[in-house]
Write an enzyme that holds these catalytic residues in place. Structure first.
Site, PDB file in Angstrom:
ATOM      1  N   ARG A 114       0.787  -1.603  -0.312  1.00  0.00           N
ATOM      2  CA  ARG A 114      -0.183  -0.052   0.229  1.00  0.00           C
ATOM      3  C   ARG A 114       1.120   1.157  -0.362  1.00  0.00           C
ATOM      4  NH1 ARG A 114      -5.155   1.247  -1.321  1.00  0.00           N
ATOM      5  NH2 ARG A 114      -6.644   2.851   0.798  1.00  0.00           N
ATOM      6  N   THR A 408      -9.924  -0.119  -9.941  1.00  0.00           N
ATOM      7  CA  THR A 408      -8.783  -0.498  -9.446  1.00  0.00           C
ATOM      8  C   THR A 408      -8.780  -2.263  -9.809  1.00  0.00           C
ATOM      9  OG1 THR A 408      -9.736  -0.021  -7.074  1.00  0.00           O
ATOM     10  CG2 THR A 408      -8.320  -2.147  -6.985  1.00  0.00           C
ATOM     11  N   ASN A 428      -6.261   4.051  -7.383  1.00  0.00           N
ATOM     12  CA  ASN A 428      -7.448   4.791  -6.938  1.00  0.00           C
ATOM     13  C   ASN A 428      -8.744   5.022  -7.332  1.00  0.00           C
ATOM     14  OD1 ASN A 428      -8.846   5.243  -4.576  1.00  0.00           O
ATOM     15  ND2 ASN A 428      -8.586   6.951  -4.782  1.00  0.00           N
ATOM     16  N   ASP A 449      -7.943   8.395  -0.016  1.00  0.00           N
ATOM     17  CA  ASP A 449      -8.224   7.054   1.137  1.00  0.00           C
ATOM     18  C   ASP A 449      -8.092   7.712   2.393  1.00  0.00           C
ATOM     19  OD1 ASP A 449      -9.187   5.266  -0.787  1.00  0.00           O
ATOM     20  OD2 ASP A 449      -8.083   3.775  -0.478  1.00  0.00           O
ATOM     21  N   SER A 480      -9.713  -0.945   1.272  1.00  0.00           N
ATOM     22  CA  SER A 480     -11.253  -1.885   1.013  1.00  0.00           C
ATOM     23  C   SER A 480     -10.825  -3.452   0.323  1.00  0.00           C
ATOM     24  CB  SER A 480     -12.574  -1.162   0.290  1.00  0.00           C
ATOM     25  OG  SER A 480     -12.868  -0.367   1.367  1.00  0.00           O
TER      26      SER A 480
HETATM   27  O1  DON Z   1      -8.109   0.944  -1.454  1.00  0.00           O
HETATM   28  C1  DON Z   1      -8.515   0.958  -1.689  1.00  0.00           C
HETATM   29  O2  DON Z   1     -10.060   1.042  -0.706  1.00  0.00           O
HETATM   30  C2  DON Z   1      -9.491   2.515  -2.832  1.00  0.00           C
HETATM   31  N1  DON Z   1      -8.017   3.067  -3.086  1.00  0.00           N
HETATM   32  C3  DON Z   1      -9.861   1.381  -3.880  1.00  0.00           C
HETATM   33  C4  DON Z   1     -10.742   2.444  -5.294  1.00  0.00           C
HETATM   34  C5  DON Z   1     -10.819   1.639  -6.092  1.00  0.00           C
HETATM   35  O3  DON Z   1     -11.123   0.423  -5.645  1.00  0.00           O
HETATM   36  C6  DON Z   1     -12.153   2.296  -7.282  1.00  0.00           C
HETATM   37  N2  DON Z   1     -12.834   1.277  -8.140  1.00  0.00           N
HETATM   38  N3  DON Z   1     -13.177   0.829  -8.518  1.00  0.00           N
END
Ligand code: DON
Length: 597
Positions: A114, A408, A428, A449, A480
């Site tokens: 991350r 994502t 993101n 986030d 998430s």
């Molecule tokens: O880490 C996360 O939860 C978010 N940055 C994920 C973003 C995301 O899944 C957008 N896509 N559809």
């Protein structure tokens, strides 16, 4: 009848009446003519190995490495680098993510790469002198960018478990960047959609908008700047990205154009090895184990907490309003806890044991009215506790979470030996910060986030989260993303995960329920319609192909419902319990692709 007693009664009834759910052995839940005409009805079957991802070229890159003698981790790293070339919306080397690995010998590891907040980041960095949140600053442009983790994480995974060299697994990606690949209709459409945002940044305009001329489907998309960067990484390893020429290019851009990331931030970035979360369930004479993602993912805790709440609760399928109701109520409670308790575990005390304990789940299940919707005004974060430990008086901080945003990408890999990888990584937003480094790749906007302002939803996900997720240098923002696997009687059974912000948790949970509890075939488990509830707003979001009568039944129970085109993109792999075949089930919602051999 007390609620607690009613839940116990339901559990007792379940033992007698619910049909056996064997995971992939039972009849398909959805009739094949239920799904859109161009959706696959069957999974892709293969005897040896399988890669399922958003892009055929990404899946092919992984399979090429498997055929050359690489294992699932080699293939996963190859797929991740290839997606960074062919799926610029989400595949990346300028973002971060998670990789869950289970080896055939039973060892499991979670690679956390991350992004982290740069050293110059501060808690109120997006709040203006007027006290108002600058909503765009955390999602578009240089200030939204967190220190990328992907290259360090992929190298660590490869060094830990791979058999091949970095240069070998990166070869397909380098080829795709250097020689180019045909622009798909999907990519051409995305780039058109993102035109306004991307053209603000000169390198983005040059590379992704073809200097304003735009790409059409069928054009060849070559990325020479990215190819050069990938070649340097292939030669010098992740050190190139964090200490070498790439690091200098990133830091120079930041200094010239208003970003925060310095050479020092890059030099200090560390991916982490974490222990997976695990839980087990006895169903119909089979022992199921769930292996999933620990914090800073909120998803693994949420999935186990939801499965625990639903333990022994009858589920018939998603044409049954009662089943949808019970799962929605589990989601509601899980998301209330997510908002309050989950954060970077290196800096916050996350009560994982309590949140995933059966005793706590039983208490939450007892608050569910079996006939009527609860109200999120009344459902607050609970007081989690392990079994045998009494609840403390401390109350959770209040926080709320809303909505999702794109983009994502999740991919799954199983090799011939039975090693498996579930990996979700991200920029993101679609095309991240929309900033492209001079080194030829898009940079994330993961700073959004974090809790960007207490009490105010963050821009992209509409999330209001707790103070434990506040911006601070070196902290990882809460995620998430939930790469997850299932074992059945000790053998690998299902590999899954999804994009979709908060809906990642619901889409992944539903894929697990479809396979483990409802016995759907692998492709049916992915095709089945999805729904989502995240506590606040107090709305059930449903995919458009749910029947009007089901929606009416939910409304009659007291739910507010809203339709959405699609929720999540789950690229999963099942293992046939009888033949051991790999069953690739890519998500047809945006033309995913499973490739096996
Ligand atoms: O880490 C996360 O939860 C978010 N940055 C994920 C973003 C995301 O899944 C957008 N896509 N559809």
């Amino acid at each position: 009848m007390s609620l607690q007693f009613r839940v116990v009664c339901v559990a007792a009834t379940l033992a007698v009446f619910v049909p056996m759910a064997h995971g992939q052995a039972a009849t398909e839940y959805r009739l094949s003519n239920d799904v859109p005409g161009d959706w696959p009805r069957q999974p892709v079957r293969a005897a040896h190995g399988m890669v399922a991802s958003d892009e055929e070229l990404g899946s092919q890159a992984g399979v090429e490495i498997l055929k050359r003698g690489g294992n699932a981790v080699d293939a996963a790293v190859a797929t991740a680098f290839a997606l960074a070339v062919v799926e610029p919306a989400a595949g990346n080397i300028g973002g971060g993510g998670f990789m869950l690995v289970r080896l055939a010998d039973g060892r499991t590891t979670f690679f956390d790469y991350r992004e982290v907040a740069p050293g110059k980041a501060s808690r109120d960095m997006y709040i203006g002198p007027d006290g108002k949140l600058d909503k765009l600053a955390s999602v578009v442009g240089y200030k939204s960018i967190a220190v990328p983790g992907t290259v360090a994480g992929l190298e660590l995974a490869l060094k830990t478990y791979g058999k091949l060299k970095l240069s070998e697994v990166m070869a397909p990606a380098i080829h795709l960047a250097e020689d180019g690949f045909p622009v798909s209709e999907k990519l051409a459409r995305q780039l058109e959609d993102q035109r306004t945002e991307l053209q603000q940044f000169s390198v983005s305009r040059h590379i992704f908008l073809n200097d304003g001329k735009m790409f059409r489907a069928g054009d060849t998309f070559r990325q020479p700047e990215l190819a050069a960067t990938l070649k340097r990484i292939a030669r010098n390893g992740a050190a190139e990205f964090y200490h070498g020429e790439t690091a200098k290019l990133i830091a120079d851009d930041m200094q010239r154009l208003g970003g925060l990331i310095t050479l020092e931030d890059l030099a200090h970035y560390q991916p982490k090895l974490r222990q997976t979360l695990q839980a087990s369930y006895d169903l119909d004479g089979h022992k199921w184990e769930v292996i999933t993602s620990p914090p800073p993912s909120s998803g693994g805790v949420a999935i186990i907490e939801a499965l625990n709440i639903l333990r022994g609760v009858p589920l018939k399928g998603w044409e049954d309003a009662e089943s949808v109701h019970l799962v929605v109520e589990a989601m509601r409670r899980v998301f209330a806890d997510r908002a309050a308790y989950l954060a970077d575990p290196d800096f916050a005390k996350v009560p994982v044991e309590g949140l995933t304990s059966d005793c706590y789940a039983k208490e939450l299940a007892a608050t569910i009215d079996l006939r009527h919707a609860s109200s999120s005004q009344n459902v607050k974060a609970g007081v989690p506790h392990p079994c045998g430990v009494s609840t403390s008086n401390s109350r959770a901080p209040q926080a709320i979470s809303l909505n999702d945003g794109p983009h994502t990408t999740h991919f799954s890999v199983v090799d011939a030996a039975g090693n498996a990888v579930a990996s979700t990584y991200t920029l993101n937003a679609y095309y991240g910060s929309r900033v492209t480094s001079t080194a030829g790749f898009l940079l994330n906007d993961e700073m959004d986030d974090f809790t960007t302002q207490p009490g105010v939803p963050n821009t992209l996900m509409g999330l209001m989260q707790s103070d434990a997720n506040a911006i601070a240098p070196g902290h990882r923002p809460l995620s998430s993303m939930t790469p997850t696997m299932l074992l059945r009687d000790g053998t690998l059974s299902f590999v899954t995960g999804s994009p979709g912000g908060p809906t990642i948790i619901s889409a992944t949970l539903l894929s697990v329920l479809n396979w483990m509890r409802l016995g759907m075939d692998a492709q049916a488990a992915i095709n089945a319609p999805r729904f989502h509830h995240q506590w606040l707003p107090d709305v059930v979001v449903m995919e458009s192909d749910f029947s009007a009568s089901l929606e009416a039944a939910l409304n009659a129970q007291g739910y507010t419902t809203r339709r959405r085109g699609h929720i999540g993109l789950v690229n999963a792999i099942g293992v046939d319990p009888k033949t051991g075949e790999r069953l690739g089930a890519a998500d047809p919602r945006d033309k995913g692709s499973a490739v096996g051999y």
